[in-house]
Enzyme design. Structure first.
Site, PDB file in Angstrom:
ATOM      1  N   HIS A 257       0.840  -1.203   0.000  1.00  0.00           N
ATOM      2  CA  HIS A 257       0.000   0.000   0.000  1.00  0.00           C
ATOM      3  C   HIS A 257       0.880   1.259   0.000  1.00  0.00           C
ATOM      4  CE1 HIS A 257      -3.697   2.305   1.200  1.00  0.00           C
ATOM      5  NE2 HIS A 257      -2.794   3.106   1.726  1.00  0.00           N
ATOM      6  N   GLU A 258       1.836   1.318   0.912  1.00  0.00           N
ATOM      7  CA  GLU A 258       2.683   2.515   1.014  1.00  0.00           C
ATOM      8  C   GLU A 258       3.600   2.651  -0.201  1.00  0.00           C
ATOM      9  OE1 GLU A 258       1.788   4.663   3.041  1.00  0.00           O
ATOM     10  OE2 GLU A 258       0.509   3.373   4.279  1.00  0.00           O
ATOM     11  N   HIS A 261       1.702   4.623  -2.671  1.00  0.00           N
ATOM     12  CA  HIS A 261       1.814   6.062  -2.394  1.00  0.00           C
ATOM     13  C   HIS A 261       3.209   6.571  -2.785  1.00  0.00           C
ATOM     14  CE1 HIS A 261      -1.946   6.781  -0.339  1.00  0.00           C
ATOM     15  NE2 HIS A 261      -1.729   5.866   0.577  1.00  0.00           N
ATOM     16  N   GLU A 287      -4.768   7.718  -2.905  1.00  0.00           N
ATOM     17  CA  GLU A 287      -5.289   6.455  -2.370  1.00  0.00           C
ATOM     18  C   GLU A 287      -5.620   5.475  -3.506  1.00  0.00           C
ATOM     19  OE1 GLU A 287      -4.871   6.115   0.706  1.00  0.00           O
ATOM     20  OE2 GLU A 287      -6.035   4.366   1.279  1.00  0.00           O
TER      21      GLU A 287
HETATM   22 ZN    ZN Z   1      -3.155   5.185   1.942  1.00  0.00          ZN
END
Ligand code: ZN
Length: 492
Positions: A257-258, A261, A287
């Protein structure tokens, strides 16, 4: 256009200073000695003072008034759009209100943490009332007679309208509730993991996974922190993760997830470095990148085949018999209380609940004292279980204590965008699943880099998604993806 180059030179220093502030924040969450906290708070407050003065400096207003925007190219016009938005926002808030909010939020976060620890909503309520009061003043100052909630939302998602999000979310909610019920009533439920996974081995594998998803360790690093986050823009974008011995998926999927980003920030066109275009354009688009890396790619059947293999190499037999069982375990659905631990179906139901309640609070239709009951009633309706204690209910998230009203809906908007991008990406990239099953994500990540990430702040949030997809974003692709995926896993 000397006014334009003067403004951009000034802006470059502001951006550089704000990156320093971000890096201090990273340091505080990862390696800072504990005893340094009071000094660090002063350092950050001092830097924030410098940044605020720069953002509201009347020279910025003079430059903006002098520049003839129609003489600029598309990039120049987009730069000015961002600078103007920032300047107008900063100058609309009375200085006294801005200072009061900063002080209140740092105090309120402590009160919230204490109240959550002792399961005592009444201990937090007076502070939340103060936060809400200032937030409503801020919203009124920003809104100029428009919708106050929209004014707050636009801090995180420019040009978004709560009424449009509401229509989208109202279309999501009944189908997510129906899917949740169907899946949880299925005869065969996937098994959770039941094994111990050494922390060092999790970190070894998590670093490999970051590379697999295209994270560049020459411009980043992975460290441990209490909460996973991504930090920085341009040439230095760092991420954090965490380990828990019984739950390695928490570590691996937080990392992926990171990385989503982080790669968004790292893959922005180099020529936008230290300019307003050199950052992700909105929280929703941000997101969308983290969620598509994590879910549509990382939790997909093809990639989990690869992950099953590398986990067996690292941990030996960990009690899951084959890649199909592993895929079901990764995507196991259960109706927990906590948003940050929720599966793909429940996650958006968590967000929708918060969106409706915070909008009602900003509008003055829901009093702080009535919040727990409103939360619990809604939770029972959408999740089918009663909230047992405040830390599992309206005291679970830090957001409201620090004045983050208008932030929650960007989580679901990001999921909606990820659904749209997934549909377009699968149509554009040949044999994507074949490559993902071998652990090669480059087809997917390059497509996202070239169609979304490289643009940084060049386009408005909705526009960058529409340009990438070739169609106007809607909730339909996300719903189709979720219904198809979970019906197949649960055989319902
Ligand atoms: Zn996030």
């Amino acid at each position: 256009m000397s006014a334009y180059s003067d403004l951009m030179g000034y802006e470059r220093d502001t951006q550089a200073l704000s990156q320093i502030s971000v890096r201090l924040g990273w340091d505080q969450e990862t390696v800072m000695p504990r005893g340094a906290a009071p000094q660090r708070a002063e350092e950050m407050a001092a830097l924030e003072g410098v940044l605020h003065a720069r953002r509201t400096d009347p020279r910025v207003g003079d430059w903006l008034a002098t520049i003839e925007e129609n003489m600029l190219d598309t990039v120049g016009q987009a730069q000015i759009r961002h600078i103007r938005q920032g300047y107008e926002r900063a100058t609309k808030i009375p200085a006294k209100l801005a200072t009061e909010m900063v002080k209140l939020h740092s105090m309120a976060q402590g009160v919230w943490a204490e109240a959550r620890g002792t399961e005592d909503f009444d201990a937090f309520a007076p502070t939340l009332k103060e936060v809400l009061n200032l937030k409503r003043q801020e919203a009124a100052a920003l809104a100029d007679g428009g919708d106050p909630y929209d004014a707050l939302l636009n801090d995180y998602e420019s040009n978004a309208k709560a009424s449009e999000l509401e229509a989208m979310f109202n279309a999501l909610r009944p189908r997510l509730v129906a899917l949740r019920e169907k899946v949880l009533e299925a005869d065969k439920q996937p098994m959770p993991l039941d094994h111990a996974f050494a922390s060092e081995a999790q970190m070894r594998l998590t670093n490999k996974l970051a590379s697999t998803f295209g994270y560049d360790f020459n411009h980043g690093r992975v460290d441990k922190a209490v909460h996973p986050f991504s930090s920085g823009s341009g040439q230095d974008v760092r991420i954090t993760t965490r380990t828990s011995p019984r739950d390695p998926f928490n570590c691996f999927y937080s990392t992926i997830h990171e990385v989503g980003h982080g790669c968004y920030e790292l893959n922005i066109d180099d020529s936008y470095l230290l300019t307003p275009l050199g950052r992700g354009v909105s929280m929703g688009v941000h997101e969308s990148q983290s969620r598509i890396y994590e879910n549509q790619i990382g939790r997909g059947q093809a990639f989990t085949q690869h992950l099953f293999g590398v986990m067996k190499d690292e941990f030996g037999d960990f009690g899951v018999k084959d890649a199909n069982a592993f895929y079901a375990t990764v995507n196991r659905v259960n109706s927990g209380y906590i948003r940050t631990e929720a599966d793909e179906i429940h996650y958006n139901l968590h967000v929708l609940l918060r969106f409706d309640l915070e909008r009602a609070m900003i509008a003055g239709d829901l009093a702080v004292d009535d919040l727990p009951e409103a939360w619990n009633t809604r939770f029972k309706a959408d999740f089918g279980v009663a909230v047992d204690k405040p830390s599992n209910g309206c005291l679970q998230d830090v957001h409201w204590s620090v004045g983050l009203f208008g932030y929650f809906p960007t989580y679901t908007l990001g999921n909606v965008y990820a659904g749209c991008l997934n549909k377009a990406m699968r149509a554009a990239v040949p044999d994507l699943d074949g490559a993902l099953a071998k652990g090669d994500t480059s087809g997917a990540t390059n497509w996202l880099r070239d169609n979304v990430q490289t643009h940084g702040g060049l386009y408005e949030p909705k526009e960058v998604i529409e340009r990438a997809c070739g169609f106007a974003p809607s909730e339909a692709p996300l719903l189709e993806y979720l219904e198809e995926k979970f019906s197949a896993i649960y055989n319902v």
